[in-house]
Design an enzyme around this catalytic site. Structure first.
Site, PDB file in Angstrom:
ATOM      1  N   ARG A   1       0.891  -1.205  -0.069  1.00 55.22           N
ATOM      2  CA  ARG A   1      -0.039   0.174  -0.065  1.00 55.22           C
ATOM      3  C   ARG A   1       0.724   1.437  -0.128  1.00 55.22           C
ATOM      4  O   ARG A   1       1.692   1.288   0.865  1.00 55.22           O
ATOM      5  CB  ARG A   1      -0.900  -0.066   1.430  1.00 55.22           C
TER       6      ARG A   1
ATOM      7  N   HIS B   1      -2.557  11.062   0.756  1.00 54.59           N
ATOM      8  CA  HIS B   1      -1.980  10.637   2.262  1.00 54.59           C
ATOM      9  C   HIS B   1      -1.235  11.953   2.651  1.00 54.59           C
ATOM     10  O   HIS B   1      -0.059  12.129   2.895  1.00 54.59           O
ATOM     11  CB  HIS B   1      -1.026   9.415   2.314  1.00 54.59           C
TER      12      HIS B   1
ATOM     13  N   GLU C   1      -6.818   8.550   6.399  1.00 56.71           N
ATOM     14  CA  GLU C   1      -7.016   9.347   7.780  1.00 56.71           C
ATOM     15  C   GLU C   1      -7.381  10.777   7.875  1.00 56.71           C
ATOM     16  O   GLU C   1      -6.789  11.543   8.206  1.00 56.71           O
ATOM     17  CB  GLU C   1      -5.694   9.053   8.677  1.00 56.71           C
TER      18      GLU C   1
ATOM     19  N   ASN D   1      -6.989   1.644  10.085  1.00 59.29           N
ATOM     20  CA  ASN D   1      -5.555   1.755  10.466  1.00 59.29           C
ATOM     21  C   ASN D   1      -5.846   1.682  11.994  1.00 59.29           C
ATOM     22  O   ASN D   1      -6.440   2.407  12.640  1.00 59.29           O
ATOM     23  CB  ASN D   1      -5.076   3.244  10.112  1.00 59.29           C
TER      24      ASN D   1
ATOM     25  N   TYR E   1      -3.950   1.203  15.682  1.00 58.48           N
ATOM     26  CA  TYR E   1      -2.579   0.841  16.424  1.00 58.48           C
ATOM     27  C   TYR E   1      -2.844   0.568  17.962  1.00 58.48           C
ATOM     28  O   TYR E   1      -2.021  -0.001  18.589  1.00 58.48           O
ATOM     29  CB  TYR E   1      -1.923   2.325  16.359  1.00 58.48           C
TER      30      TYR E   1
ATOM     31  N   GLU F   1      -3.103  -0.280   7.980  1.00 60.43           N
ATOM     32  CA  GLU F   1      -2.074  -0.023   8.944  1.00 60.43           C
ATOM     33  C   GLU F   1      -2.083  -0.681  10.181  1.00 60.43           C
ATOM     34  O   GLU F   1      -3.061  -0.689  10.840  1.00 60.43           O
ATOM     35  CB  GLU F   1      -2.000   1.568   9.144  1.00 60.43           C
TER      36      GLU F   1
HETATM   37  O1  IFM Z   1       2.994   7.142   9.829  1.00 61.37           O
HETATM   38  C1  IFM Z   1       1.689   7.218  10.181  1.00 61.37           C
HETATM   39  C2  IFM Z   1       0.951   7.328   8.894  1.00 61.37           C
HETATM   40  O2  IFM Z   1       1.042   8.286   7.990  1.00 61.37           O
HETATM   41  C3  IFM Z   1      -0.444   7.325   9.090  1.00 61.37           C
HETATM   42  N1  IFM Z   1      -0.851   6.600   9.942  1.00 61.37           N
HETATM   43  C4  IFM Z   1       0.073   6.523  11.366  1.00 61.37           C
HETATM   44  C5  IFM Z   1       1.232   6.231  11.062  1.00 61.37           C
HETATM   45  C6  IFM Z   1       2.176   6.261  12.455  1.00 61.37           C
HETATM   46  O3  IFM Z   1       1.859   7.226  13.143  1.00 61.37           O
END
Ligand code: IFM
Length: 451
Positions: free
Chosen positions: A77, A121, A166, A302, A304, A358
């Site tokens: 990606r 992005h 995002e 995405n 985390y 992500e």
């Molecule tokens: O690096 C970023 C990415 O550009 C967008 N999502 C989170 C990642 C980590 O912060």
């Protein structure tokens, strides 16, 4: 731990974004982006870093594609740099910019790696910003024209596309808090207008992409997923509290899932947000939700981290992490269950196949005395998260693939090069790439379709 086998055809990949890896910022006719400009502002970026060179992928893309081939990645990606292709955002096309992505896409395909292309992005053309940027009512059309151009050019080879990455970040961090480009601190009503135009841009782009595509294409979008996880997963009241918290709009920020996803998948703004924002709400045209809610094919999540909640007397209550709880270098809490509850709740609400577009972590990696990078933490983190993702799939969530963020250590926006997210270490003085231990581990995951 038992062996975990992912579904046949599950797509294992890596992810990057143009401004974070490409460099070549002032070459071959590329126009300026708002990130080039923010990086010039004293104090805006950690240690005055910028993405002017980044990983120099613009020149070293063959080396990076060779790494992906070695990894066995089935997908990659990445995003296109809008101002590299259209230096002024609209109008004159930069042939060298288009040629670069031809070479990149052809190289990926030759290496057996399927391109998953994100249109935006965050490296917004500076010239468009000077015309009002996302506040300009023409901004959705500018984006749709750009989308049509690139889909016309690459859709003979690229079948999977994403519109925005995002929106929470470029709209809120970029236009409200001002820590991301363009670095504005607008009033809330204007921030909501920026968001609405970004949503209209998504919808108009989807229409333009379908019309321009040379073969059937799959379109998704990739918001930040902010999930709450139940304190006690065996207590239905806590699960319900987590679900409510996952979809609630709470304040003047966008750390929720519904503000951007409900319009796209349900053709409306979430009621709690509309009530909360009251007079600040943007004017909404009669057809706006028809445009924004164009059917799309996948949800790019995405993910985390998450927060923990329990059912309280007055609704969901946040449960703080105990002292000393594990954190990544950012520092974000290590919450593997986010990759269970996030996809599960999103799938329940939006009923759309999911890709994890992500997931990953920042850690303090360096090349050791043995010339290797022993990022044990990344292996442990990803193992735990993937085990939770596997559980979500087992429980019926339709997850099609996983893109690790990131292939390379890269320019982490306002954090500069302080945060290292890569499976491959990059020495930013020499640009030498060194695959980390996690690279070798992930190679095994891809080969075995599990671990
Ligand atoms: O690096 C970023 C990415 O550009 C967008 N999502 C989170 C990642 C980590 O912060």
């Amino acid at each position: 731990m038992a062996t975990l086998q992912f579904p046949k055809g599950f797509l294992w990949g890596t992810a990057t974004a143009s401004y974070q890896v490409e460099g070549g910022a002032f070459e071959d006719g590329r126009g300026l982006s708002v990130w080039d400009m923010l990086c010039r502002k004293p104090g805006a970026i950690y240690n005055g870093h910028s993405g002017a060179t980044a990983c120099d992928q613009y020149h070293r893309y063959s080396e990076d594609i060779a790494l992906m081939r070695e990894l066995g990645a089935r997908g990659h990606r990445f995003s296109l740099s809008w101002p590299r292709i259209l230096p002024e955002g609209v109008g004159a096309v930069n042939a060298k910019g288009l040629d670069y992505y031809d070479r990149f896409i052809d190289g990926l395909l030759a290496a057996g790696v399927q391109p998953y292309v994100t249109l935006f992005h965050w490296d917004y053309p500076y010239e468009l910003y000077c015309k009002g940027g996302w506040l300009n009512p023409d901004s959705p059309r500018w984006f749709a024209d750009y989308a049509a151009l690139v889909v016309e050019r690459y859709s003979d080879r690229v079948t999977h596309w994403m519109t925005h990455n995002e929106p929470q970040c470029f709209v809120w961090l970029g236009h409200s808090v001002g820590v991301h480009a363009p670095g504005d601190k607008l009033g809330w009503a204007e921030v909501l207008r920026v968001g609405h135009n970004a949503l209209l841009a998504h919808g108009r782009a989807v229409q333009a992409m379908r019309a321009a595509a040379k073969q059937p294409i799959q379109i998704g979008f990739a918001p930040v997923s902010s999930q709450a996880m139940p304190a006690d997963p065996n207590n239905p009241a806590d699960v319900d509290a987590a679900r409510q918290a996952t979809f609630a709009v709470r304040g003047q920020d966008f750390w929720n899932n519904t503000w951007f996803s409900d319009p796209i998948f349900l053709k409306r703004y979430p009621e709690d947000g509309v009530a909360l924002y009251g007079d600040a709400m943007p004017a909404i045209g009669a057809d706006d939700f028809e445009i924004i809610g164009q059917p799309i094919d996948f949800y790019g999540a995405n993910i985390y981290q998450g927060v923990v909640v329990r059912a309280g007397a007055n609704g969901p209550e946040l449960v703080p992490f105990p002292d000393g709880y594990p954190h990544t270098a950012f520092p974000w809490p290590v919450t593997p269950e986010a990759l269970y509850w996030g996809p599960r709740f999103l799938y329940e609400r939006y009923k759309t196949p999911i890709y994890i577009t992500e997931n990953g972590l920042a850690s303090m990696d360096w090349v050791g005395i043995d010339q290797r990078v022993h990022d044990r933490g990344r292996i442990d983190f990803t193992t735990r998260y993937l085990a939770e993702l596997h559980r979500a799939i087992k429980d019926g969530v339709d997850v099609r693939g996983y893109f690790h963020w990131s292939l390379l250590d890269n320019f982490e926006w306002a954090e500069g090069y302080k945060q290292r997210f890569g499976l491959v270490h990059v020495d930013f003085a020499t640009l030498k790439r060194t695959p980390k231990d996690s690279f070798v581990w992930y190679q095994g995951v891809v080969r075995a379709n599990g671990f």
